[in-house]
Design a protein around this motif. Structure first.
Motif, PDB file in Angstrom:
ATOM      1  N   HIS A 601       0.852  -1.187   0.000  1.00 49.57           N
ATOM      2  CA  HIS A 601       0.000   0.000   0.000  1.00 49.57           C
ATOM      3  C   HIS A 601       0.888   1.238   0.000  1.00 49.57           C
ATOM      4  O   HIS A 601       1.625   1.485   0.958  1.00 49.57           O
ATOM      5  CB  HIS A 601      -0.909   0.005   1.235  1.00 49.57           C
ATOM      6  CG  HIS A 601      -1.835   1.196   1.283  1.00 49.57           C
ATOM      7  ND1 HIS A 601      -2.696   1.509   0.265  1.00 49.57           N
ATOM      8  CD2 HIS A 601      -2.020   2.148   2.244  1.00 49.57           C
ATOM      9  CE1 HIS A 601      -3.397   2.585   0.586  1.00 49.57           C
ATOM     10  NE2 HIS A 601      -2.986   2.997   1.777  1.00 49.57           N
ATOM     11  N   GLN A 602       0.827   1.949  -1.120  1.00 48.35           N
ATOM     12  CA  GLN A 602       1.650   3.139  -1.300  1.00 48.35           C
ATOM     13  C   GLN A 602       3.122   2.798  -1.037  1.00 48.35           C
ATOM     14  O   GLN A 602       3.695   1.974  -1.719  1.00 48.35           O
ATOM     15  CB  GLN A 602       1.124   4.265  -0.417  1.00 48.35           C
ATOM     16  CG  GLN A 602      -0.290   4.695  -0.793  1.00 48.35           C
ATOM     17  CD  GLN A 602      -0.854   5.772   0.106  1.00 48.35           C
ATOM     18  OE1 GLN A 602      -0.235   6.180   1.086  1.00 48.35           O
ATOM     19  NE2 GLN A 602      -2.041   6.256  -0.214  1.00 48.35           N
ATOM     20  N   THR A 641      10.674   5.180  -0.200  1.00 46.36           N
ATOM     21  CA  THR A 641      10.329   6.579  -0.415  1.00 46.36           C
ATOM     22  C   THR A 641      11.326   7.187  -1.389  1.00 46.36           C
ATOM     23  O   THR A 641      12.451   6.685  -1.536  1.00 46.36           O
ATOM     24  CB  THR A 641      10.339   7.365   0.903  1.00 46.36           C
ATOM     25  OG1 THR A 641       9.862   8.693   0.662  1.00 46.36           O
ATOM     26  CG2 THR A 641      11.736   7.434   1.505  1.00 46.36           C
TER      27      THR A 641
END
Length: 693
Positions: A601-602, A641
């Motif tokens: 998720h993300q 990220t």
């Protein structure tokens, strides 16, 4: 390259990577300018652009490789369908593919020969560290004949990209790299690895380095450890610590129609042998490669490629502070491949292929009390080809390899010559339809393989501590001959995927180490001799990935607001029999099944699941040790990220959550060490950080 230089290279490469990462992060570049953190260059063991459709290939790269990565190649690939680990403790592990190990598998580095002595003995490590690896490919089928007739079980190609085969930068130039830190695990690992590349559309420079250290492996039971005559009891495997360092550099000139590259690398390792509490091995390997390719050669060939490699390998076994047995192996390899232009016909059929020649020479020298093989020299010359016919319904492939192999006993002057010839055919039927290409793809491969005996299979005559035997070669050994067939299918429907493959390997002459029933009086060891036997291995491997949550085709819920969840399944088994003596072959993995819940998720990802191995009671002799079944629960979490042009990956691995006591049936230590054999690692947590730009 001394230890100071190696550690300095690791520090320089790491700080260069982290410095470039920081600079990229501070540059203010927009995320849209960032395409991929590392340019992935396809350098598989398959030189044909589309032939991979006809060859069963397993591949690890990127985040999947980072999270599976172990301290050895065998540990990294362990539990992939059809692949096990021939573990000799935590520091030594070669892959076992479909029940076949040792020199029935080829381990390549960037498509070139590795030239170590890991196939000679179970306690000899593969001098390749996964920390500096960009990708690992596992190949089976006709295309393996491009690289050697020894790839009866398959081929593992480890890719480090020290020579750039394609352009990674444009004319303005640039820099890319990766730095990685790891800590924890059952062996309390501390490791650092880094890679930096810089260049433009005309040249590329590459440097990589790693430094890894581990302590004695933590296990779920008390183990006796005797050092300097003093015995202690601990929950760690005695003499299983290790230190390894390495560095490599490469440079490539890129032309409009090809490239020319050079690379050099060094690998050093010191590790405990586990079987003997006071013996360590010091290993050194130096490897140089020159490689080039010329494309569109005067309208005659699509590509002409050469690769030359030179290796010097040495390791010394140290009982305490003394110098024991020393193994030296060195040699070179030369390959020349020609790829004609594809032949196309009006009906859409296309024939594309590659043909070439290969020469490999190496000399092995062993000195010391446990020199169970004499000095030897091996020279092989080969011609090979692989052709793929693409049609509207699928593909047909065929490969052939003819070799001339000469093995010389340098002590006695005895020469043994062999002329192995191998041929393989394969087919793929594509039944998939529509733009999504949903449906089945069926494939099958049939091969007739011949392998020349290795020097130790011919000339061994001495005590071998790793197997606890006195080994005797058979100078009259004939070619090892096998007929292999597999058939399988791959199914796809949207996010759902599944595959299953069945196989049989029938050996008319399988070179096997067999008990003679007598003992060597000098060393008080049972005598085992190499003998050709009839053997058969039959098995199956399968995997599936089902989308349970997230998306219109999910089996449970289409709601993707909390991410997607897949159920990943896998299973394999091998039954291996010595038909001559009517008993099982040794060191065969039991039936294994596994399942994982995989959530994404993300920026977040997580995995939780288990691997179950059944009991292995099929052992050659009535008194041999059997292994009980076990279930290992594992979990992992990762967070990714991007900051400007830099990708950060943080991950944690939790292995053997229940601290299950388990033993490997593919490890020779299970038989030779009895109740003091090291079990698999206990409960552990490993943390990692990777930055790439």
């Amino acid at each position: 390259m001394n230890l100071f230089f190696q550690r300095s290279a690791v520090a320089v490469a790491t700080w260069a990577s982290l410095g470039a990462v920081w600079a990229q992060s501070q540059s203010g570049a927009t995320p849209s300018a960032f395409t991929t953190p590392l340019q992935e260059v396809t350098i598989t063991a398959q030189p044909l652009s589309n032939a991979g459709l006809a060859a069963p290939v397993q591949q690890l790269s990127g985040a999947a490789l980072a999270q599976r990565q172990g301290s050895t190649l065998g540990e990294t690939l362990d539990n992939l369908p059809g692949i096990a680990n021939s573990s000799f403790g935590p520091n030594v592990g070669r892959p076992v593919i479909r029940g076949l190990d040792g020199d029935r598998l080829l381990i390549l580095q960037n498509g070139g020969a590795n030239m170590d002595v890991s196939g000679l003995s179970f306690d000899h490590a593969v001098p390749i560290d996964p920390l500096t690896t960009e990708r690992i490919d596992v190949l089976r089928g006709p295309a393996t004949l491009l690289y050697g007739s020894s790839a009866v079980g398959g081929l593992v190609n480890v890719i480090d990209n020290r020579i750039a085969r394609e352009r990674s930068f444009d004319a303005t130039g640039g820099t890319l790299g990766k730095a990685e830190l790891r800590a924890g695990g059952a062996a309390q690992e501390r490791s650092t690895g880094a890679m930096v590349e810089t260049g433009n559309d005309r040249w590329v420079l590459h440097v990589d380095a790693f430094d890894r250290s581990t302590r004695n492996l933590s296990v779920p039971k008390l183990m006796d450890c005797t050092v300097n005559g003093v015995t202690t009891t601990q929950r760690r495997v005695c003499n299983s610590a290790s230190n390894a360092q390495g560095a490599g550099a490469g440079g490539t000139l890129l032309f409009d129609r090809g490239y020319l590259g050079l690379s050099a690398s060094e690998y050093r390792s010191t590790y405990g042998t586990v079987a003997e509490s006071d013996v360590t091995i010091g290993m050194l390997r130096r490897h140089q490669v020159m490689e080039g390719e010329w494309r569109d050669t005067a309208d005659l060939l699509q590509a002409l490629k050469f690769q030359w490699g030179h290796t010097r390998y040495s390791h010394t076994e140290y009982p305490g502070s003394a110098t024991g047995t020393r193994f030296d192996n060195g040699g070179h390899e030369l390959r020349l491949e020609a790829k004609p232009y594809a032949q196309r016909w009006a009906n859409g059929m296309q024939l594309q292929g590659v043909l070439g020649v290969q020469r490999e020479a190496n000399e092995l020298a062993v000195q010391g009390d446990e020199a169970f093989v004499p000095p030897s020299r091996t020279l092989s010359n080969a011609v090979f080809t692989h052709q793929v016919l693409s049609t509207g319904w699928g593909q047909l492939s065929a490969g052939a390899r003819a070799e001339s192999v000469a093995v010389r006993n340098q002590t006695t002057g005895v020469d043994k010559r062999f002329s192995p010839f191998s041929v393989a055919v394969g087919g793929m039927r594509n039944l998939r339809q529509g733009e999504a290409q949903n449906g089945w793809q069926l494939s099958s491969h049939l091969s007739w393989s011949q392998r020349a005996p290795k020097d130790y299979e011919l000339f061994a005559n001495g005590p071998h501590t790793a197997t606890g035997t006195f080994e005797v070669g058979n100078a009259n050994s004939a070619l090892e001959r096998a007929t292999q067939w597999d058939v399988g299918g791959e199914w796809k429907y949207g996010p759902h995927k599944a595959s299953v493959t069945g196989f049989v390997s029938d050996f008319a002459n399988y070179l096997s180490l067999q008990a003679t029933g007598s003992n060597d009086a000098t060393h008080n060891l049972p005598i085992y001799a190499f003998e050709g036997v009839r053997a058969r291995l039959v098995g199956m491997e399968s995997s599936a990935s089902l989308r349970m949550v997230g998306g219109s085709q999910a089996l449970w819920s289409a709601d993707a607001s909390r991410g997607a969840m897949d159920l990943a399944l896998r299973a394999d088994f091998v039954r291996a029999d010595d038909l001559t003596h009517n008993r099982p072959l040794p060191r065969i993995a039991p039936m294994r099944v596994g399942a994982d819940w995989v959530w994404a998720h993300q920026a977040w990802g997580a995995r939780f699941g288990f691997t179950h191995a059944g009991a292995q009671h099929r052992v050659p002799e009535a008194g041999d040790v059997t292994t009980a079944g076990y279930t290992l629960w594992n979990a992992g979490v990762n967070y990714q990220t991007r900051v400007a042009n830099t990708r950060w990956l943080l991950f944690a691995k939790l292995d053997n959550l229940t601290n299950q006591l388990a033993y490997s049936s593919t490890s020779v230590l299970t038989q030779t060490m009895g109740s003091n054999a090291p079990p698999l690692a206990g409960r552990s947590v490993k943390l990692g950080l990777q930055a790439s730009f």
